[in-house]
Design a protein around this motif. Structure first.
Motif, PDB file in Angstrom:
ATOM      1  N   HIS A   1      -6.133  -3.091 -10.078  1.00 10.94           N
ATOM      2  CA  HIS A   1      -5.258  -3.716  -9.074  1.00 10.94           C
ATOM      3  C   HIS A   1      -4.694  -5.028  -9.614  1.00 10.94           C
TER       4      HIS A   1
ATOM      5  N   PHE B   1     -10.464  -4.082  -3.588  1.00 10.87           N
ATOM      6  CA  PHE B   1      -9.492  -3.496  -4.509  1.00 10.87           C
ATOM      7  C   PHE B   1     -10.198  -2.780  -5.660  1.00 10.87           C
TER       8      PHE B   1
ATOM      9  N   SER C   1      -8.184  -0.066   1.030  1.00  9.49           N
ATOM     10  CA  SER C   1      -9.091  -0.832   0.158  1.00  9.49           C
ATOM     11  C   SER C   1      -9.894  -1.857   0.946  1.00  9.49           C
TER      12      SER C   1
ATOM     13  N   HIS D   1       0.849  -1.197   0.000  1.00  9.62           N
ATOM     14  CA  HIS D   1       0.000   0.000   0.000  1.00  9.62           C
ATOM     15  C   HIS D   1       0.880   1.241   0.000  1.00  9.62           C
TER      16      HIS D   1
ATOM     17  N   GLU E   1      -8.536   2.725  -2.383  1.00  2.00           N
ATOM     18  CA  GLU E   1      -7.169   2.625  -1.860  1.00  2.00           C
ATOM     19  C   GLU E   1      -6.847   3.753  -0.876  1.00  2.00           C
TER      20      GLU E   1
END
Lengths: 476, 140
Positions: free
Chosen positions: A356, A352, A395, A332, A390
């Motif tokens: 992703h 997500f 997420s 992340h 995100e």
């Protein structure tokens, strides 16, 4: 819970600035009504989590948060191993990798007409459910370890489902880094005859119809049409996960002081990620994830067998399989830098957004399907991860409605038999071994799942795609 | 004269169990009964088989959790449900006998399966009248 105890960032984001031993702020994504309906314990628990070593950004709570064990249910927290971060057995929970899998059937509600009862009876007799039920599969020591290493992939290799199924399961059906040798004999003993069983409590298998679409384009990619019939399976890692949770909670609570960790609540039991105990837990917990993935894969196979008997034309394919009790190592971006973090989601779903790398290619543009279970007799929802997911809670999104009332209170208020009759009047068929269990799981004992997913959408956690209503519910 | 008995107390998602007794051992027996009652009607369970259980923990409250988790393990691996207990506690060690029978879904109609005993609302204490109380929340 008093909303006044929080700083209101927006209608859907509430914050407690760090004070005392808190290392980071606590953030709740919910509207004011949901906050007011939450137990005071949620405040205590979400701020307690903020005191743990190595926590990054904030301690988060989802719109369906309620009183859990150490962590709130609906809690999300990420830890950095390099900063002395921890992994917590309480932050994952007893039912490791409990989750929801949704299958598309290719059938319409009209095609189901007149077959509801045989379908309900067929599913109820074919899928082991409730206390004392046993699966057809018994695992010896070697097969147990193969299952704990292979997850849903192991199940497919043994003939339960097809390889295409795996693309629609988180981790492609197999959690890497599982260490069966870290799972105790007692945990394995509890699981030996429990493969392919649904369990009890809030676990269920539901045949549902799609009644409302919020985002037609995404729904089309998901293969979800209005009037379509889908099947959702909610269960976890059964006795194995429970025993792993029990044993590591004990060992981590006892070991924390020796690692220089002060626990504001024993249930926050945790260990440094880089410690021997922390690594052992990660190995065992990942084996628990594989157990849950294998279990849902076997139940999928059993479901297909029942459908094939009644609807030979039906082809059951996976929409997706999500887990909502996990700790996963994920990359992340924090402070502009991509970092590996250990993200705990306790009663929270990974969400997500589009693009992703973990997503299968055909879902790359939509984002990850987020499957939200309702309660018996109420709606369930399909959501999708978004571009902004995100930037919110790593997420993550909600996982269900969340209880509004204790089992104790529900049992006093409702009678199971009567509930089953009332739901039958609304064309919802319930099959369960226990009428008391049905009363404890009464739809009225849960929060309004509609308000929860609406708050999740407004907070930017995930976006609504479709609403489902139950047709048949098999309840443990 | 302190009382003997058990009760449930509310927890938002799960069930709180509480046992009372004139001694720590009896309070533990009653807490176990409360846990069984969270699963099924204890009046309907028969004493057909006996199981021996032993566990230990450094503190009485941790011992309660160990005791309940040992019972959960025996229930899960033997497919049994219990209705009567005889507990002996010496220092940090507990030994017990539990009587019960195989789960019969038709007859017992189990409402829930207990996953584990937790540290939530965990308390083992002695009142002014000398009676003991043992409680915690069990995850179902």
């Amino acid at each position: 819970m008093q909303a006044e105890r929080f700083e209101k960032v927006s209608e859907f984001e509430w914050r407690v600035p760090p004070s005392g031993a808190m290392r980071v702020p606590a953030v709740i994504y919910a509207d004011e009504n949901l906050i007011r309906a939450m137990d005071e314990k949620v405040y205590e628990q979400v701020t307690n989590v903020a005191t743990l070593p190595g926590i990054v950004e904030a301690s988060y709570a989802m719109p369906d948060a309620h009183w859990g064990y150490g962590f709130p249910i609906g809690g999300v927290a990420a830890f950095d191993a390099e900063q002395g971060g921890v992994v917590s057995a309480g932050g994952v929970g007893f039912d490791i990798s409990c989750g929801v899998r949704t299958l598309l059937t290719g059938l319409t509600r009209t095609q189901l007409e007149g077959h509801e009862s045989p379908l309900a009876d067929g599913l109820y007799s074919h899928i082991p459910v409730g206390l004392g039920s046993r699966g057809q599969i018994s695992l010896d020591a070697k097969e147990m370890d193969a299952m704990l290493t292979g997850g849903a992939r192991w199940a497919v290799e043994r003939g339960y489902g097809s390889p295409e199924d795996l693309e629609r399961v988180e981790e492609h059906g197999c959690m890497a880094g599982a260490r069966p040798e870290c799972v105790s004999e007692r945990a394995k003993n509890r699981q030996r005859r429990e493969m392919g069983t649904l369990g009890s409590g809030n676990h269920y298998l539901e045949v549902q119809q799609v009644v409302e679409l919020f985002d037609e384009a995404t729904a089309a990619v998901f293969g979800v049409q209005r009037g379509a019939v889908v099947v959702s399976i909610h269960c976890g890692s059964r006795g194995l996960g429970h025993q792993i949770g029990t044993e590591f909670l004990r060992d981590m609570a006892a070991g924390a002081p020796g690692q220089g960790i002060t626990l504001p609540d024993r249930e926050l039991a945790c260990a440094r990620i880089e410690s021997e105990l922390g690594q052992r837990y990660l190995g065992a917990m990942r084996a628990g994830i594989n157990c849950a993935l294998a279990n849902r894969q076997i139940i999928t196979h059993l479901t297909r067998e029942v459908f094939a008997r009644i609807f030979p034309q039906a082809g059951l394919t996976l929409l997706y399989d999500v887990s909502h009790n996990t700790c996963k190592r994920e990359e992340h971006t924090v402070d502009g830098r991509s970092r590996p973090l250990f993200v705990h989601r306790k009663g929270a779903t990974r969400a997500f957004g589009p693009g992703h790398p973990a997503l299968p290619e055909d879902l790359s543009e939509t984002g990850q399907p987020v499957l939200i279970g309702g309660s018996m007799g109420t709606s369930s929802y399909i959501l999708t991860g978004t571009e902004v997911s995100e930037t919110r809670a790593f997420s993550s999104a909600c996982h269900g409605a969340g209880r509004a009332m204790s089992r104790h209170a529900a049992r006093r208020r409702w009678r199971g038999r009567q509930l089953v009759d009332e739901l039958a009047q609304r064309n919802i068929l319930i099959r369960s071994p226990s009428s008391r269990g049905v009363a404890e799981e009464a739809p009225g004992a849960y929060k309004d799942v509609g308000a929860v997913v609406e708050a999740a959408e407004h907070a930017g956690l995930a976006r609504r795609v479709a609403r489902l209503e139950p047709v048949v519910c098999i309840k443990g | 004269m302190s009382m003997t008995g058990w009760e449930h107390f509310p927890h938002e998602a799960d069930v709180g169990i509480r046992g009372y007794g004139p001694s720590l051992s009896v309070a533990f027996e009653q807490a176990a009964l409360a846990m069984m009652a969270a699963i099924a009607d204890v009046e309907g369970i028969e004493s057909r088989q006996r199981v021996e259980i032993a566990c230990e923990a450094p503190e009485p409250d941790l011992l309660l959790v160990e005791w309940l988790n040992a019972l959960i393990y025996e229930m899960a691996t033997r497919d049994m449900i219990f209705c009567r207990f005889a507990v002996t506690i010496e220092g940090t060690a507990l030994s017990a006998q539990a009587w019960g029978e195989d789960v019969d879904v038709e007859r017992h109609r189990p409402a829930a399966e207990v996953k584990g005993a937790t540290y939530t609302a965990l308390e083992v204490s002695r009142a002014a009248d000398g009676g003991w109380m043992a409680q915690c929340v069990v995850d179902v």
